[in-house]
Write an enzyme that holds these catalytic residues in place. Structure first.
Site, PDB file in Angstrom:
ATOM      1  N   SER A  53       0.837  -1.189   0.000  1.00  0.00           N
ATOM      2  CA  SER A  53       0.000   0.000   0.000  1.00  0.00           C
ATOM      3  C   SER A  53       0.878   1.247   0.000  1.00  0.00           C
ATOM      4  O   SER A  53       1.625   1.489   0.960  1.00  0.00           O
ATOM      5  CB  SER A  53      -0.888  -0.021   1.244  1.00  0.00           C
ATOM      6  N   ILE A  56       0.226   3.527   2.940  1.00  0.00           N
ATOM      7  CA  ILE A  56       0.875   3.203   4.228  1.00  0.00           C
ATOM      8  C   ILE A  56       2.371   3.509   4.130  1.00  0.00           C
ATOM      9  O   ILE A  56       2.964   4.037   5.056  1.00  0.00           O
ATOM     10  CB  ILE A  56       0.639   1.724   4.608  1.00  0.00           C
ATOM     11  N   ALA A  64      22.392   0.397   5.917  1.00  0.00           N
ATOM     12  CA  ALA A  64      23.723  -0.175   6.110  1.00  0.00           C
ATOM     13  C   ALA A  64      23.595  -1.692   6.129  1.00  0.00           C
ATOM     14  O   ALA A  64      22.697  -2.232   6.767  1.00  0.00           O
ATOM     15  CB  ALA A  64      24.317   0.314   7.423  1.00  0.00           C
ATOM     16  N   LYS A  92      31.255  -0.503   2.257  1.00  0.00           N
ATOM     17  CA  LYS A  92      31.351  -0.434   3.724  1.00  0.00           C
ATOM     18  C   LYS A  92      32.334  -1.504   4.191  1.00  0.00           C
ATOM     19  O   LYS A  92      32.157  -2.683   3.877  1.00  0.00           O
ATOM     20  CB  LYS A  92      29.958  -0.675   4.324  1.00  0.00           C
ATOM     21  N   PRO A 110      35.784  -4.346  12.124  1.00  0.00           N
ATOM     22  CA  PRO A 110      35.995  -4.545  10.686  1.00  0.00           C
ATOM     23  C   PRO A 110      35.326  -5.824  10.179  1.00  0.00           C
ATOM     24  O   PRO A 110      35.044  -6.737  10.957  1.00  0.00           O
ATOM     25  CB  PRO A 110      37.509  -4.698  10.605  1.00  0.00           C
ATOM     26  N   LEU A 349      10.754  -6.597   9.623  1.00  0.00           N
ATOM     27  CA  LEU A 349      10.293  -6.030  10.897  1.00  0.00           C
ATOM     28  C   LEU A 349       9.082  -6.775  11.440  1.00  0.00           C
ATOM     29  O   LEU A 349       8.808  -6.726  12.638  1.00  0.00           O
ATOM     30  CB  LEU A 349       9.997  -4.542  10.711  1.00  0.00           C
ATOM     31  N   ILE A 362      18.560  -6.392   7.791  1.00  0.00           N
ATOM     32  CA  ILE A 362      18.470  -6.844   6.398  1.00  0.00           C
ATOM     33  C   ILE A 362      19.118  -8.220   6.286  1.00  0.00           C
ATOM     34  O   ILE A 362      18.655  -9.083   5.547  1.00  0.00           O
ATOM     35  CB  ILE A 362      19.121  -5.816   5.439  1.00  0.00           C
TER      36      ILE A 362
HETATM   37  C1  LIG Z   1      15.659   3.228  13.050  1.00  0.00           C
HETATM   38  C2  LIG Z   1      15.958   2.046  12.203  1.00  0.00           C
HETATM   39  C3  LIG Z   1      17.179   1.948  11.538  1.00  0.00           C
HETATM   40  C4  LIG Z   1      17.472   0.820  10.768  1.00  0.00           C
HETATM   41  N1  LIG Z   1      18.702   0.698  10.176  1.00  0.00           N
HETATM   42  C5  LIG Z   1      19.021  -0.468   9.561  1.00  0.00           C
HETATM   43  C6  LIG Z   1      20.287  -0.662   8.975  1.00  0.00           C
HETATM   44  O1  LIG Z   1      21.124   0.229   8.937  1.00  0.00           O
HETATM   45  N2  LIG Z   1      20.557  -1.864   8.424  1.00  0.00           N
HETATM   46  C7  LIG Z   1      19.648  -2.872   8.406  1.00  0.00           C
HETATM   47  O2  LIG Z   1      19.969  -3.970   7.955  1.00  0.00           O
HETATM   48  N3  LIG Z   1      18.414  -2.677   8.885  1.00  0.00           N
HETATM   49  C8  LIG Z   1      18.085  -1.521   9.462  1.00  0.00           C
HETATM   50  N4  LIG Z   1      16.828  -1.334   9.949  1.00  0.00           N
HETATM   51  C9  LIG Z   1      15.817  -2.341   9.683  1.00  0.00           C
HETATM   52  C10 LIG Z   1      15.327  -2.154   8.255  1.00  0.00           C
HETATM   53  O3  LIG Z   1      14.850  -0.852   8.071  1.00  0.00           O
HETATM   54  C11 LIG Z   1      14.229  -3.148   7.946  1.00  0.00           C
HETATM   55  O4  LIG Z   1      14.679  -4.438   8.277  1.00  0.00           O
HETATM   56  C12 LIG Z   1      13.888  -3.126   6.488  1.00  0.00           C
HETATM   57  O5  LIG Z   1      13.614  -1.827   6.059  1.00  0.00           O
HETATM   58  C13 LIG Z   1      12.701  -4.016   6.209  1.00  0.00           C
HETATM   59  O6  LIG Z   1      11.511  -3.409   6.586  1.00  0.00           O
HETATM   60  P1  LIG Z   1      10.195  -4.179   6.213  1.00  0.00           P
HETATM   61  O7  LIG Z   1      10.180  -4.387   4.737  1.00  0.00           O
HETATM   62  O8  LIG Z   1      10.097  -5.358   7.088  1.00  0.00           O
HETATM   63  O9  LIG Z   1       9.042  -3.174   6.658  1.00  0.00           O
HETATM   64  P2  LIG Z   1       8.490  -1.809   5.997  1.00  0.00           P
HETATM   65  O10 LIG Z   1       9.552  -1.045   5.301  1.00  0.00           O
HETATM   66  O11 LIG Z   1       7.756  -1.124   7.096  1.00  0.00           O
HETATM   67  O12 LIG Z   1       7.454  -2.283   4.895  1.00  0.00           O
HETATM   68  C14 LIG Z   1       6.178  -2.744   5.233  1.00  0.00           C
HETATM   69  C15 LIG Z   1       5.348  -2.896   3.978  1.00  0.00           C
HETATM   70  O13 LIG Z   1       4.098  -3.464   4.306  1.00  0.00           O
HETATM   71  C16 LIG Z   1       3.070  -2.724   3.683  1.00  0.00           C
HETATM   72  N5  LIG Z   1       1.837  -2.857   4.472  1.00  0.00           N
HETATM   73  C17 LIG Z   1       1.684  -2.754   5.806  1.00  0.00           C
HETATM   74  N6  LIG Z   1       0.386  -2.909   6.143  1.00  0.00           N
HETATM   75  C18 LIG Z   1      -0.285  -3.131   4.994  1.00  0.00           C
HETATM   76  C19 LIG Z   1      -1.652  -3.348   4.673  1.00  0.00           C
HETATM   77  N7  LIG Z   1      -2.621  -3.356   5.607  1.00  0.00           N
HETATM   78  N8  LIG Z   1      -1.991  -3.523   3.376  1.00  0.00           N
HETATM   79  C20 LIG Z   1      -1.044  -3.497   2.390  1.00  0.00           C
HETATM   80  N9  LIG Z   1       0.269  -3.292   2.639  1.00  0.00           N
HETATM   81  C21 LIG Z   1       0.637  -3.105   3.924  1.00  0.00           C
HETATM   82  C22 LIG Z   1       3.613  -1.307   3.634  1.00  0.00           C
HETATM   83  O14 LIG Z   1       2.959  -0.533   2.663  1.00  0.00           O
HETATM   84  C23 LIG Z   1       5.060  -1.592   3.250  1.00  0.00           C
HETATM   85  O15 LIG Z   1       5.165  -1.770   1.861  1.00  0.00           O
HETATM   86  C24 LIG Z   1      16.513  -0.199  10.666  1.00  0.00           C
HETATM   87  C25 LIG Z   1      15.258  -0.068  11.283  1.00  0.00           C
HETATM   88  C26 LIG Z   1      14.982   1.038  12.041  1.00  0.00           C
HETATM   89  C27 LIG Z   1      13.645   1.147  12.703  1.00  0.00           C
END
Ligand SMILES: Cc1cc2nc3c(=O)[nH]c(=O)nc-3n(C[C@H](O)[C@H](O)[C@H](O)COP(=O)(O)OP(=O)(O)OC[C@H]3O[C@@H](n4cnc5c(N)ncnc54)[C@H](O)[C@@H]3O)c2cc1C
Length: 517
Positions: A53, A56, A64, A92, A110, A349, A362
């Site tokens: 979505s 959202i 990183a 990196k 490292p 997440l 990641i």
């Molecule tokens: C502060 C912070 C820093 C970070 N830094 C790092 C880093 O440096 N290195 C690293 O490896 N990881 C890092 N992470 C973790 C990393 O950001 C996540 O592991 C990665 O972005 C994966 O996110 P995701 O795809 O699980 O969730 P999201 O990016 O939140 O994606 C969720 C998806 O689900 C969809 N969705 C949700 N509900 C619905 C619904 N009802 N209907 C349809 N679609 C829906 C959304 O639209 C979106 O497309 C960090 C996280 C945070 C919080």
């Protein structure tokens, strides 16, 4: 829970189009449209659908990575230069930790090893032995990645074409949004279909309790046999629908907020080839250098700091002016009680979140996909598959958790309530044992195929102020002359290599220049 389905997997549905969703889609696209080699010669093409979505949106951070991420891209036959150019990527070599062991301290964790083993004895033992005998050289000069990072240099092992030199281990810094778009193009080209829309309802099978279909806001439905929950913190399927439960680790990893804010590099300096993690009064700040900007963020504990102060500290410590509005995020450190429940596998997440401190999220998406692909049978889902996936993932989480806690706990900082809490908190027994063994004679045991290497543990233990009280007794048996020769040879090779490497900025311009942002 959930019993064996015995139901052929013909439709895989991924919920979410963030980094997790598109990484899963790209990897699974390798089986999209292919006929399942099932029992009895069953021939049914596997359809893969991803729903996301735009309203959202995604979490928008996570830039990183660590070295296994390079392998993930290579396995998908992704061209490194093309990908890095598309995502404003940089190299990196490790993470620099500033103000962690104490105010004013700095060390690099490292990606490569310190030296190499001699007669089965790890290098840090030999280094310690020599130190006891008057050799004053710091252990950092025996690590290629540390030295290259220190001087802002970079080259890939292939570039120097010398088998007698240590290899260069690296990962990437990437623009998270651009990487998801890159993988989307890759996956769609290979048959994954994307549906735009918000999932409004999750329908479950009345008998098995498995997820049967998703209903979108516009009333359309998406049925599936296996669902991959990549919906982010909300855990739409794994938690909201299946109520799997969450094990909280806030008492060990107390940060629960972050504010992210990209900026320019005002002085026009080239991007350094490492991530920087600078500890502050109640948390820490990341700096992730991309080709066109720096990603920055301040991770903090809301029990010890307000949002406004966290934001001000971040802005005061960035390399330039912000290029976007601040993005405030809330999280609870921990993991789902099960990562694969019924016919739902949680990745990203949705599966859990510890800390961005060692860039492991990641990576956990990557290993989750690897395990899923390895266990997947198109004949159906079994309890044995689920429990293997859950047991292995759980171990991975716990080993990473201990490594992260180490950074907070092993500190001499006593300048705030936050650090006093971290320094004196009780930690898992598994970590206490690791610290005590290292203190005694520098011993490090890698357990359960854990991610972090001996060098990783040694770098962080020493960087945080845990000194080796001795070394492996086998180090005594190695002749002085032989050790001196090996040790000097390593240092000289590294010095020679780093001297002859181009600057990281220059390398990027030549190898994978990104179009102007
Ligand atoms: C502060 C912070 C820093 C970070 N830094 C790092 C880093 O440096 N290195 C690293 O490896 N990881 C890092 N992470 C973790 C990393 O950001 C996540 O592991 C990665 O972005 C994966 O996110 P995701 O795809 O699980 O969730 P999201 O990016 O939140 O994606 C969720 C998806 O689900 C969809 N969705 C949700 N509900 C619905 C619904 N009802 N209907 C349809 N679609 C829906 C959304 O639209 C979106 O497309 C960090 C996280 C945070 C919080």
């Amino acid at each position: 829970m959930g019993s064996d389905t015995g139901k052929a997997i013909e439709r895989i549905v991924i919920v979410g189009g963030g980094t997790a969703g598109w990484m899963a889609a790209a990897a699974l696209s390798r089986i999209s449209g292919k006929e399942g080699a099932g029992k009895g010669g069953r021939k049914s093409p596997v359809a893969i659908e991803l729903v996301e979505s735009e309203a959202i949106g995604t979490v928008g951070v996570g830039e990183a990575t660590i070295p296994p991420f390079v392998d993930f891209n290579t396995l998908l036959d992704i061209d490194e230069r093309e990908m890095l150019s598309a995502v404003q990527g940089t190299f990196k070599l490790g993470i620099q930790f500033v103000n962690w062991g104490n105010l004013g301290d700095s060390y690099i964790h490292p990606f490569g090893n310190y030296g190499y083993e001699v007669d089965g004895v790890s290098f840090h033992h030999l280094w310690h032995r020599n130190r006891m005998r008057g050799d004053k050289r710091p252990i950092q000069v025996f690590n290629l990645e540390t030295m290259a990072a220190h001087f802002g240099k970079f080259a890939r092992t292939e570039d120097y074409k010398r088998d007698d030199m240590p290899p260069m281990n690296y990962a990437y810094h990437i623009d998270a949004g651009a990487y998801a778009r890159f993988l989307r193009a890759y996956a769609e080209k290979r048959g994954v279909t994307r549906r735009e829309g918000r999932v409004a309802e999750v329908r479950r099978d009345g008998e098995s309790g498995d997820v049967a279909a998703l209903v979108l806001e516009d009333g359309s439905t998406i049925a599936g046999d296996l669902f991959v929950d990549c919906s982010g913190f909300r855990g739409l399927l794994i938690e909201q629908a299946l109520e799997t439960g969450y094990e909280e680790w806030t008492h060990w990893l107390p940060c629960d907020r972050a504010v992210a804010l990209p900026c320019k590099r005002d002085d026009g300096s080239p991007p350094p080839p490492f991530t920087r993690a600078t500890a502050h009064r109640a948390g820490w700040q990341w700096q992730v250098p991309l080709q066109h900007r720096n990603g920055n963020g301040h991770v903090y504990a809301s029990a010890h700091m307000e949002d406004a102060e966290a934001h001000d500290i971040l802005v005061a410590n960035m390399a330039g002016k912000p290029t976007a509005d601040p993005n405030f995020l809330r999280f609870v450190t921990g993991r789902r009680r099960k990562f694969w429940n019924h016919n739902v596998v949680a990745l990203g997440l949705a599966a859990g979140f510890m800390e961005p401190l060692e860039s492991t999220s990641i990576h956990l998406i990557n290993t989750g996909i690897n395990k899923l692909v390895a266990l997947l049978s198109l004949d159906g889902i079994t309890e044995t598959q689920r429990s293997a996936f859950n047991r292995l993932t759980n171990k991975e989480y716990e080993r990473i958790r201990d490594f992260l806690i180490l950074h907070y706990h092993a500190t001499a900082r006593d300048d705030s309530e936050f650090w006093n809490y971290c320094r004196t908190m009780s930690v898992p027994d598994s970590l206490t044992e690791k610290m005590e063994l290292f203190r005694a004679n520098g011993q490090i045991f890698r357990e359960d195929d854990e991610l972090f290497t001996e060098t990783s543990w040694a770098a962080v233990m020493m960087g945080q102020g845990i000194a080796m009280g001795g070394h492996n007794v086998m180090a005594h048996g190695i002749a002085d002359q032989g050790v001196a020769k090996e040790v000097d040879g390593i240092e000289q090779s590294i010095r020679f290599l780093v001297e002859h490497m181009p600057g990281h900025g220059e390398y990027l311009q030549r190898y994978c220049p990104a179009p102007p942002a």
